[in-house]
Design a protein around this motif. Structure first.
Motif, PDB file in Angstrom:
ATOM      1  N   GLU A 193       1.344  -1.202   0.079  1.00 31.46           N
ATOM      2  CA  GLU A 193      -0.166   0.548  -0.241  1.00 31.46           C
ATOM      3  C   GLU A 193       0.156   0.958   0.065  1.00 31.46           C
ATOM      4  O   GLU A 193       2.093   1.533   0.279  1.00 31.46           O
ATOM      5  N   SER A 194       0.416   2.016  -0.892  1.00 32.22           N
ATOM      6  CA  SER A 194       1.236   4.203  -0.979  1.00 32.22           C
ATOM      7  C   SER A 194       0.020   4.538  -0.650  1.00 32.22           C
ATOM      8  O   SER A 194      -1.137   4.495  -1.151  1.00 32.22           O
ATOM      9  N   GLY A 195       0.571   5.930  -0.564  1.00 33.43           N
ATOM     10  CA  GLY A 195      -0.257   7.342  -0.792  1.00 33.43           C
ATOM     11  C   GLY A 195      -0.818   7.645   0.582  1.00 33.43           C
ATOM     12  O   GLY A 195      -1.636   9.018   0.775  1.00 33.43           O
ATOM     13  N   ARG A 249      -5.461   9.702  -1.627  1.00 30.80           N
ATOM     14  CA  ARG A 249      -5.596   8.546  -2.321  1.00 30.80           C
ATOM     15  C   ARG A 249      -4.405   6.958  -2.519  1.00 30.80           C
ATOM     16  O   ARG A 249      -3.353   7.507  -2.512  1.00 30.80           O
ATOM     17  N   LEU A 250      -4.634   5.805  -2.478  1.00 27.51           N
ATOM     18  CA  LEU A 250      -4.771   5.633  -0.990  1.00 27.51           C
ATOM     19  C   LEU A 250      -3.699   3.760  -2.722  1.00 27.51           C
ATOM     20  O   LEU A 250      -5.031   3.727  -3.643  1.00 27.51           O
ATOM     21  N   SER A 251      -2.821   3.735  -2.908  1.00 29.28           N
ATOM     22  CA  SER A 251      -3.479   2.585  -3.923  1.00 29.28           C
ATOM     23  C   SER A 251      -2.406   0.946  -3.237  1.00 29.28           C
ATOM     24  O   SER A 251      -1.638   1.150  -2.518  1.00 29.28           O
ATOM     25  N   CYS A 252      -2.941   0.369  -4.359  1.00 30.02           N
ATOM     26  CA  CYS A 252      -2.478  -1.281  -3.787  1.00 30.02           C
ATOM     27  C   CYS A 252      -1.738  -2.055  -5.199  1.00 30.02           C
ATOM     28  O   CYS A 252      -2.003  -2.514  -5.841  1.00 30.02           O
ATOM     29  N   ALA A 253      -0.359  -2.067  -4.951  1.00 33.77           N
ATOM     30  CA  ALA A 253       0.054  -3.011  -5.476  1.00 33.77           C
ATOM     31  C   ALA A 253       0.320  -4.521  -5.562  1.00 33.77           C
ATOM     32  O   ALA A 253       1.099  -4.310  -4.190  1.00 33.77           O
TER      33      ALA A 253
END
Length: 124
Positions: free
Chosen positions: A6-8, A19-23
């Protein structure tokens, strides 16, 4: 190797947006349903939003409905959570999880993968 990251996350004032991102690292998210969860100190883990592998089905907790939007980008191999009109009550560690079917995400020990979490703090 095989991970969700996760990031953001960060510090934002009430009414602000993140805005969170799951990569995915080491595998494709194409055939996985993804869920966003949050956990605040002293509270149980809460399901925030879910999205099916196809992107055709979504779920939002009543507490975030109308403010948060979940989406996926198959090209980037990510699932994002756009969070608007943030409130202090949204403060928590946000985690993403992956499962082959959306129903598995809310079953105990159902997810196949969990991310490490990203901190979201909403404060003035």
């Amino acid at each position: 190797q095989v991970q969700l990251v996760e990031s953001g996350g960060g510090l934002v004032q009430p009414g602000g947006s993140l805005r969170l991102s799951c990569a995915a690292s080491g595998f494709s998210l194409n055939y996985y349903a993804i869920g966003w969860f949050r956990q605040a100190p002293g509270k149980e883990r809460e399901t925030v939003s879910l999205i099916s592998s196809s992107g055709g089905s979504t779920y939002y907790a009543n507490s975030v409905k109308g403010r948060f939007t979940i989406s996926r980008d198959y090209t980037k191999n990510t699932v994002d959570l756009q969070m608007n009109s943030l409130e202090p009550e949204d403060t928590a560690v946000y985690l993403c999880a992956a499962a082959r079917k959306i129903a598995q995400l809310v079953i105990h020990n159902g997810p196949d993968y969990w991310g490490q979490g990203t901190q979201v703090t909403v404060s003035s």
